[in-house]
Design a protein around this motif. Structure first.
Motif, PDB file in Angstrom:
ATOM      1  N   VAL A   1       1.692   0.522  -7.199  1.00 48.87           N
ATOM      2  CA  VAL A   1       0.719  -0.504  -6.826  1.00 48.87           C
ATOM      3  C   VAL A   1      -0.591   0.156  -6.418  1.00 48.87           C
ATOM      4  O   VAL A   1      -1.673  -0.300  -6.802  1.00 48.87           O
ATOM      5  CB  VAL A   1       1.273  -1.391  -5.686  1.00 48.87           C
ATOM      6  CG1 VAL A   1       0.208  -2.342  -5.170  1.00 48.87           C
ATOM      7  CG2 VAL A   1       2.485  -2.158  -6.164  1.00 48.87           C
ATOM      8  N   ASN A   2      -0.517   1.265  -5.669  1.00 47.49           N
ATOM      9  CA  ASN A   2      -1.731   1.976  -5.266  1.00 47.49           C
ATOM     10  C   ASN A   2      -2.515   2.459  -6.480  1.00 47.49           C
ATOM     11  O   ASN A   2      -3.733   2.347  -6.526  1.00 47.49           O
ATOM     12  CB  ASN A   2      -1.386   3.171  -4.374  1.00 47.49           C
ATOM     13  CG  ASN A   2      -1.238   2.774  -2.925  1.00 47.49           C
ATOM     14  OD1 ASN A   2      -1.755   1.749  -2.505  1.00 47.49           O
ATOM     15  ND2 ASN A   2      -0.525   3.594  -2.168  1.00 47.49           N
ATOM     16  N   GLU A   3      -1.797   2.984  -7.467  1.00 52.49           N
ATOM     17  CA  GLU A   3      -2.462   3.487  -8.668  1.00 52.49           C
ATOM     18  C   GLU A   3      -3.159   2.358  -9.421  1.00 52.49           C
ATOM     19  O   GLU A   3      -4.292   2.503  -9.859  1.00 52.49           O
ATOM     20  CB  GLU A   3      -1.428   4.170  -9.570  1.00 52.49           C
ATOM     21  CG  GLU A   3      -2.016   4.800 -10.801  1.00 52.49           C
ATOM     22  CD  GLU A   3      -0.944   5.447 -11.677  1.00 52.49           C
ATOM     23  OE1 GLU A   3      -1.147   5.458 -12.893  1.00 52.49           O
ATOM     24  OE2 GLU A   3       0.070   5.917 -11.125  1.00 52.49           O
ATOM     25  N   GLU A   4      -2.488   1.223  -9.545  1.00 53.02           N
ATOM     26  CA  GLU A   4      -3.084   0.076 -10.239  1.00 53.02           C
ATOM     27  C   GLU A   4      -4.275  -0.487  -9.468  1.00 53.02           C
ATOM     28  O   GLU A   4      -5.258  -0.909 -10.053  1.00 53.02           O
ATOM     29  CB  GLU A   4      -2.042  -1.023 -10.464  1.00 53.02           C
ATOM     30  CG  GLU A   4      -1.036  -0.728 -11.544  1.00 53.02           C
ATOM     31  CD  GLU A   4      -1.653  -0.615 -12.925  1.00 53.02           C
ATOM     32  OE1 GLU A   4      -2.526  -1.425 -13.280  1.00 53.02           O
ATOM     33  OE2 GLU A   4      -1.261   0.328 -13.644  1.00 53.02           O
ATOM     34  N   MET A   5      -4.198  -0.499  -8.152  1.00 56.91           N
ATOM     35  CA  MET A   5      -5.277  -1.067  -7.343  1.00 56.91           C
ATOM     36  C   MET A   5      -6.509  -0.178  -7.349  1.00 56.91           C
ATOM     37  O   MET A   5      -7.625  -0.650  -7.152  1.00 56.91           O
ATOM     38  CB  MET A   5      -4.809  -1.300  -5.901  1.00 56.91           C
ATOM     39  CG  MET A   5      -3.734  -2.359  -5.762  1.00 56.91           C
ATOM     40  SD  MET A   5      -4.199  -3.944  -6.440  1.00 56.91           S
ATOM     41  CE  MET A   5      -5.353  -4.492  -5.215  1.00 56.91           C
ATOM     42  N   LYS A   6      -6.348   1.125  -7.560  1.00 55.45           N
ATOM     43  CA  LYS A   6      -7.478   2.046  -7.565  1.00 55.45           C
ATOM     44  C   LYS A   6      -8.265   1.997  -8.869  1.00 55.45           C
ATOM     45  O   LYS A   6      -9.399   2.457  -8.916  1.00 55.45           O
ATOM     46  CB  LYS A   6      -6.989   3.478  -7.315  1.00 55.45           C
ATOM     47  CG  LYS A   6      -6.550   3.718  -5.887  1.00 55.45           C
ATOM     48  CD  LYS A   6      -6.065   5.130  -5.705  1.00 55.45           C
ATOM     49  CE  LYS A   6      -5.549   5.341  -4.288  1.00 55.45           C
ATOM     50  NZ  LYS A   6      -4.979   6.684  -4.108  1.00 55.45           N
TER      51      LYS A   6
ATOM     52  N   LYS B   1       0.817  -1.216   0.000  1.00 55.85           N
ATOM     53  CA  LYS B   1       0.000   0.000   0.000  1.00 55.85           C
ATOM     54  C   LYS B   1       0.847   1.261   0.000  1.00 55.85           C
ATOM     55  O   LYS B   1       0.367   2.321  -0.358  1.00 55.85           O
ATOM     56  CB  LYS B   1      -0.960  -0.006   1.174  1.00 55.85           C
ATOM     57  CG  LYS B   1      -0.295   0.033   2.530  1.00 55.85           C
ATOM     58  CD  LYS B   1      -1.317  -0.028   3.630  1.00 55.85           C
ATOM     59  CE  LYS B   1      -0.589  -0.128   4.973  1.00 55.85           C
ATOM     60  NZ  LYS B   1      -1.542  -0.313   6.041  1.00 55.85           N
ATOM     61  N   ASP B   2       2.102   1.148   0.380  1.00 52.87           N
ATOM     62  CA  ASP B   2       2.980   2.316   0.385  1.00 52.87           C
ATOM     63  C   ASP B   2       3.625   2.562  -0.974  1.00 52.87           C
ATOM     64  O   ASP B   2       4.220   3.618  -1.198  1.00 52.87           O
ATOM     65  CB  ASP B   2       4.071   2.150   1.439  1.00 52.87           C
ATOM     66  CG  ASP B   2       3.486   2.073   2.845  1.00 52.87           C
ATOM     67  OD1 ASP B   2       2.442   2.717   3.085  1.00 52.87           O
ATOM     68  OD2 ASP B   2       4.068   1.355   3.680  1.00 52.87           O
ATOM     69  N   ASP B   3       3.516   1.603  -1.881  1.00 56.41           N
ATOM     70  CA  ASP B   3       4.094   1.744  -3.221  1.00 56.41           C
ATOM     71  C   ASP B   3       3.112   2.517  -4.103  1.00 56.41           C
ATOM     72  O   ASP B   3       1.983   2.089  -4.302  1.00 56.41           O
ATOM     73  CB  ASP B   3       4.377   0.368  -3.817  1.00 56.41           C
ATOM     74  CG  ASP B   3       5.124   0.440  -5.125  1.00 56.41           C
ATOM     75  OD1 ASP B   3       5.517   1.554  -5.538  1.00 56.41           O
ATOM     76  OD2 ASP B   3       5.308  -0.623  -5.753  1.00 56.41           O
ATOM     77  N   PRO B   4       3.504   3.676  -4.640  1.00 57.65           N
ATOM     78  CA  PRO B   4       2.560   4.490  -5.432  1.00 57.65           C
ATOM     79  C   PRO B   4       2.095   3.787  -6.704  1.00 57.65           C
ATOM     80  O   PRO B   4       0.947   3.942  -7.110  1.00 57.65           O
ATOM     81  CB  PRO B   4       3.336   5.762  -5.755  1.00 57.65           C
ATOM     82  CG  PRO B   4       4.722   5.570  -5.265  1.00 57.65           C
ATOM     83  CD  PRO B   4       4.789   4.325  -4.469  1.00 57.65           C
TER      84      PRO B   4
END
Length: 172
Positions: A80-85, A75-78
């Motif tokens: 990964v966060n962008e892909e998950m959103k 969750k701290d990786d930007p």
């Protein structure tokens, strides 16, 4: 001419393609629903990832911190966060766009190969025309040489007959 044992029943082919298409659609659409129905995975906590990238073995995972739920890991990786959103439609749109790009690249490559094949075919056709013209020229020269030879033999026989009339004898 079609071989009798190689007849293809297009109805069967269509049915098989339809079933495969249904399976793929069910897989693509049903998979997210299946995972969401398993429970709310985002409510569970994942222990923070203890990665030491400076060590030589950067691929090892700390086995004590491995949990069954990986929803919040990274969750701290930007990135990964962008892909998950991204939602499902956006991901499918990106996949279709990538497939379109690959298809366009393949199409351009195929067109280039076709143009190369046309150029090669044209080259060989011109060479074949040259060869045919050369063969026709040679055949014409052979026919005229054969006609001249026949005429020469007639003249030789005529001179041989005249020589015999004047007393010449063949020593063969």
């Amino acid at each position: 001419m079609a071989h009798p044992s190689r007849k293809c029943n297009y109805g069967v082919v269509r049915l098989v393609l339809f079933v495969v298409g249904l399976f793929l659609i069910g897989y693509v659409v049903g998979l997210p629903f299946f995972w969401h129905s398993k429970g709310n995975l985002t409510a569970r906590e994942c222990p923070s990832c203890a990665c030491d990238c400076s060590s030589e073995n950067s691929l090892s995972l700390p086995l004590g911190s491995v949990n069954n739920s990986f929803a919040d890991c990274g969750k701290d990786d930007p990135d990964v966060n962008e892909e998950m959103k991204k939602d499902f439609i956006t991901l499918l749109s990106e996949e279709i766009s990538l497939q379109r790009n690959v298809t366009n690249d393949n199409l351009e490559h195929t067109k280039a190969l076709i143009m190369d094949a046309k150029k090669t075919s044209s080259h060989y056709q011109k060479e074949a025309e040259k060869c045919t013209t050369g063969m026709e020229t040679c055949e014409g020269a052979r026919e005229s040489a054969e006609a001249a030879l026949i005429e020469e033999r007639k003249l030789s026989l005529l001179w041989e007959e005249r020589a015999r009339e004047h007393g010449w004898k063949d020593k063969r």
